[in-house]
Design a protein around this motif. Structure first.
Motif, mmCIF file in Angstrom:
data_model
loop_
_atom_site.group_PDB
_atom_site.id
_atom_site.type_symbol
_atom_site.label_atom_id
_atom_site.label_comp_id
_atom_site.label_asym_id
_atom_site.label_seq_id
_atom_site.Cartn_x
_atom_site.Cartn_y
_atom_site.Cartn_z
ATOM 1 N N ALA A 288 0.843 -1.200 0.000
ATOM 2 C CA ALA A 288 0.000 0.000 0.000
ATOM 3 C C ALA A 288 0.875 1.246 0.000
ATOM 4 N N SER A 291 2.902 1.780 -3.441
ATOM 5 C CA SER A 291 2.104 2.202 -4.591
ATOM 6 C C SER A 291 1.480 3.573 -4.341
ATOM 7 N N ALA A 337 0.475 -0.998 -10.308
ATOM 8 C CA ALA A 337 -0.489 -2.053 -10.641
ATOM 9 C C ALA A 337 -0.047 -3.393 -10.035
ATOM 10 N N TRP A 338 1.260 -3.653 -10.058
ATOM 11 C CA TRP A 338 1.749 -4.909 -9.481
ATOM 12 C C TRP A 338 1.507 -4.943 -7.964
ATOM 13 N N ARG A 340 -0.697 -3.277 -6.266
ATOM 14 C CA ARG A 340 -2.139 -3.396 -5.991
ATOM 15 C C ARG A 340 -2.634 -4.802 -6.307
ATOM 16 N N ALA A 341 -2.034 -5.437 -7.310
ATOM 17 C CA ALA A 341 -2.437 -6.822 -7.611
ATOM 18 C C ALA A 341 -2.091 -7.741 -6.432
ATOM 19 N N ILE A 343 -2.112 -6.838 -3.335
ATOM 20 C CA ILE A 343 -3.137 -6.569 -2.320
ATOM 21 C C ILE A 343 -4.458 -7.227 -2.711
ATOM 22 N N ALA A 344 -4.781 -7.148 -4.001
ATOM 23 C CA ALA A 344 -6.035 -7.767 -4.466
ATOM 24 C C ALA A 344 -6.031 -9.260 -4.150
ATOM 25 N N THR A 345 -4.887 -9.903 -4.314
ATOM 26 C CA THR A 345 -4.822 -11.340 -4.018
ATOM 27 C C THR A 345 -5.030 -11.598 -2.525
ATOM 28 N N VAL A 347 -6.829 -9.785 -0.575
ATOM 29 C CA VAL A 347 -8.205 -9.436 -0.208
ATOM 30 C C VAL A 347 -9.230 -10.342 -0.884
ATOM 31 N N LEU A 348 -8.969 -10.673 -2.159
ATOM 32 C CA LEU A 348 -9.965 -11.390 -2.958
ATOM 33 C C LEU A 348 -9.580 -12.837 -3.225
ATOM 34 N N GLY A 349 -8.350 -13.202 -2.906
ATOM 35 C CA GLY A 349 -7.846 -14.507 -3.328
ATOM 36 C C GLY A 349 -7.351 -14.406 -4.754
ATOM 37 N N ALA A 350 -6.742 -15.503 -5.256
ATOM 38 C CA ALA A 350 -6.221 -15.486 -6.622
ATOM 39 C C ALA A 350 -7.379 -15.537 -7.617
ATOM 40 N N THR A 351 -7.111 -15.135 -8.855
ATOM 41 C CA THR A 351 -8.159 -15.247 -9.877
ATOM 42 C C THR A 351 -8.386 -16.723 -10.188
#
Lengths: 352, 396
Positions: A288, A291, A337-338, A340-341, A343-345, A347-351
């Motif tokens: 966080a 970025s 973007a990397w 944040r990606a 962090i997204a993982t 928070v949301l788990g992997a795609t």
């Protein structure tokens, strides 16, 4: 609630602020830019006279103790002056990797000379590094102050090594770099023999966390300088019979800079504190901070040019030093973007 | 520099959480999770009284006025646990956050005795009558007029004018208002701060339906509305000073509790994105990561603000907090709709009523307006925080 600097931290801040404001002047930085991007006298004074270069490295490893909060304070103040120093590659990434992952002999042999500034280390990360025993092949095209380094810490995602710059199989090519205060070099390894760091994963984690926080802190300092300098200009410049800082279109943009900067400040010291305290939040916080603060700096530096008008676009004005450093920080050690990606993982788990 | 709270504070947190959770799973379970400010007003007044009876209503107030003399950290913790337990917002938030603190700071002993225990007990609900149709961002241009009538011990204030955006006036007992009491005065001069009972002939309240279909705000018409001569706070003509002092109470303690509500909203978006597959969209992932970062930074901005001990310095974190959260939440509303897609644009209710996320999308457009618009916030930041010149007025 004690999320505020202690007296000691405030003292470090004032010492570092005074040191960089007084010594890391535009004139000296520009002299360094014409060379290898290092103000040698500043470097020696910082490492040897000021006594702050070992901060963030444990005392039993030859450092000055304290933690990332104090290191961030120093990086913030250095960033505020766009100081031309190899702090990132040498003191932060390489020294942290050695301190966290090296054996006692490596720490004893290498850290004192790195922390004293006598030896400059560069940090080479190559996720696709090929290894054949201790022979390493790969490299990195953008090693900060790599042309001035006599030693490299080389990492991939699961290994860490030390390599001398003059070892067989190592080719270092200094590159003309947009940000001349932190020029890159291409470092190629072709079967170069690396001396492994015993605890590779500890070395990588420590180096990257410290690197993210230090870059974020530098960005914070830089962004605050952009704002301060633009505010000063807006009070002095008169158009249409008014100080330009009295026009809403102008002052709202400055206010927006401050809003971002205050968040970046929270981000930097949250991340530094979280790492120091071993908090569960540390993993997310460092992404966080890196970025957010990098984006803040870039926005502020871009606005600084715009709000200065023509003079801001000249080589003579310092705005471009901030602008170029900001762009470099945005990309260094992973772009926004990397981060944040990552962090997204979390928070949301992997795609799927 | 430290991130967390002390061990003693964490014990206090447990105590708060246990009590709140016990209430929400027992006597007041029917109001758990309500997010709309206008829903179940009668039960929520009972909840106010229940809080008061157990001394959990105004914990930061001195004990003799119904509080616990809690520290700032304890108040913040209580607010956080309150929201975490899913307890609905306080219908008397003007009473406990604005009226009470103002009376504590500026009121007479008689006013303290008369109002504070009843506010703490949840028996007197307040609303706030500052804004007028022509006094919005330029709040000091209020036109509502007040004059003293009568003689000696029988004097009373008579007030005429119109207030607007008076949240929850329709369920309140008293209104705080500023009125122009000096004939011909302009701007912040000549205003007086009054407290007036709402249940009287001279006050008419009409609801204003908002873009989400709810009606939390009102227009309040004052036609020879009356209150006793001693209903003013501070001196005659000093209303602006009192009102500004009062607005300063609007932030601080409640920030972390508010953020707990934001956390719930973001979590609901995250769940929806996982459920409908939006979580695989790289752009949505970036936006959710940005929202997550923004929320965390709000928390640490608030902690910086609350850790500040030197109040003589301009606190950047405090000055930028309003626009920060308001913009964040507006963006969150937009993100919610992006995640939901067209499913977010229809409701399965017969009335024009919305679930949490579509309602967030609509309601959050107010966040960047009330309590000082984003544009006014930028003026304040630029002028107070950065020392830039004030915008010249058009009427001077």
């Amino acid at each position: 609630m004690e999320f505020a600097f202690t007296d000691e931290q405030r003292m470090i801040q004032e010492t570092a602020r005074a040191f960089f404001t007084e010594n890391a002047t535009s004139k000296r930085t520009r002299l360094a830019m014409a060379g290898d991007g290092i103000d040698r006298a500043l470097w020696t004074a910082f490492c040897q006279d000021l006594g702050l270069s070992g901060i963030g490295i444990a005392e039993n490893a030859g450092g000055a103790g304290l933690g990332l909060v104090e290191m961030a304070i120093i990086a913030e103040m250095a960033g505020a002056q766009v100081a031309a120093l190899p702090m990132l590659g040498s003191l932060v990434l390489s020294a942290q990797a050695i301190a966290a992952g090296g054996n006692s002999a490596q720490k004893r042999d290498l850290l004192p000379s790195i922390l004293s500034g006598a030896r400059i280390a560069g940090y080479v990360h190559d996720a696709e590094l090929r290894t054949d025993g201790e022979l390493l092949t790969g490299g990195c095209g953008f090693v900060a102050h790599g042309g001035s380094a006599s030693l490299f810490v080389v990492t991939c995602n699961d290994g860490a090594w030390i390599i001398r710059a003059d070892a067989p199989g190592v080719t270092v090519t200094p590159l003309t770099t947009m940000d001349q205060t932190r020029p890159y070099a291409r470092v190629l390894l072709s079967g170069a023999r690396g001396e492994p760091l015993a605890e590779a994963s500890a070395a990588i984690t420590a180096a990257h966390r410290a690197g993210f926080v230090a870059l974020a802190a530098e960005a914070l300092g830089g962004a605050q300088s952009c704002l301060d300098r633009t505010v000063a200009y807006s009070l002095q410049r008169v158009q249409f019979g008014r100080q330009i800082g009295s026009f809403q279109a102008y002052k709202h943009r400055l206010a927006d800079m401050m809003i971002e900067i205050e968040q970046a400040r929270s981000a930097v010291y949250w991340a530094a504190c979280a790492v120091d305290e071993g908090s569960d939040e540390a993993a997310l916080a460092v992404h966080a901070a890196k970025s957010f603060a990098a984006d803040t700096f870039f926005r502020c530096a871009g606005d600084m040019i715009q709000l200065h008008g023509g003079i801001g676009f000249t080589w003579e004005h310092d705005a471009h030093l901030f602008f170029k450093r900001a762009r470099a920080i945005q990309t260094a050690l992973g772009n926004g973007a990397w981060h944040r990606a990552q962090i997204a993982t979390m928070v949301l788990g992997a795609t799927v | 520099m430290k991130l967390g709270f002390s061990a003693a504070d964490e014990l206090f947190r447990q105590e708060c959480a246990e009590w709140l959770n016990a209430q929400m799973s027992d006597e007041f379970r029917d109001i758990k999770g309500i997010t709309k400010l206008t829903a179940s007003p009668e039960r929520r007044k009972e909840w106010e009284q229940h809080l008061g009876a157990h001394k959990w209503s105004c914990i930061g107030w001195p004990e003799k006025w119904g509080g616990r003399g809690a520290t700032l950290a304890q108040q913040v913790i209580f607010a956080e646990e309150y929201a975490r337990a899913g307890v609905p917002g306080r219908v008397n938030h003007i009473g406990i956050e604005l009226a009470g603190p103002t009376i504590l700071a500026f009121g007479t002993d008689e006013q303290k005795r008369r109002f504070l225990p009843d506010i703490a007990a949840g028996k007197t609900i307040f609303c706030q009558g500052f804004s007028e149709p022509n006094a919005g961002s330029d709040l000091a241009s209020v036109r509502t007029k007040g004059r003293l009538e009568g003689f000696g011990g029988n004097q009373e204030w008579v007030v005429n004018g119109q207030k607007i955006w008076t949240s929850l006036a329709h369920i309140s007992d008293w209104i705080l208002l500023i009125a122009r009491t000096e004939e011909g005065s302009k701007g912040p001069k000549g205003l007086t701060f009054l407290m007036m009972p709402i249940d009287q002939e001279g006050i008419e309240i009409r609801g204003i339906t908002q873009i989400n279909g709810d009606a939390e705000f009102n227009e309040t018409f004052l036609t020879d509305a009356r209150c006793p001569a001693d209903s003013l706070i501070g001196a005659i003509g000093e209303g602006w000073k009192i009102a500004m002092g009062l607005l300063a109470f609007e932030r601080g303690v409640s920030t972390l509790g508010q953020q707990m509500g934001f956390r719930n909203e973001l979590d609901e978006i995250i769940d929806a994105a996982k459920e409908n597959g939006a979580a695989n969209d790289p752009q949505i992932r970036q936006r959710i990561a940005r929202a997550e970062i923004g929320l965390r930074l709000m928390r640490y901005g608030a902690l910086r603000m609350l850790s500040q001990t030197d109040h003589s310095k301009i606190d950047g974190a405090a000055l930028t907090y309003k626009i920060q959260w308001a913009s964040w939440r507006r963006n969150l509303g937009e993100l919610a709709m992006e995640v939901l897609g067209q499913a977010g644009e229809v409701t399965n209710k017969a009335e024009y009523e919305w679930d949490t996320l579509p309602n967030l999308f609509l309601y959050s457009r107010a966040d960047t307006i009330y309590g000082g618009t984003n544009q006014i916030q930028r003026n304040l930041i630029a002028e107070r925080g950065l020392g830039l010149p004030r915008e010249p007025r058009g009427d001077k």
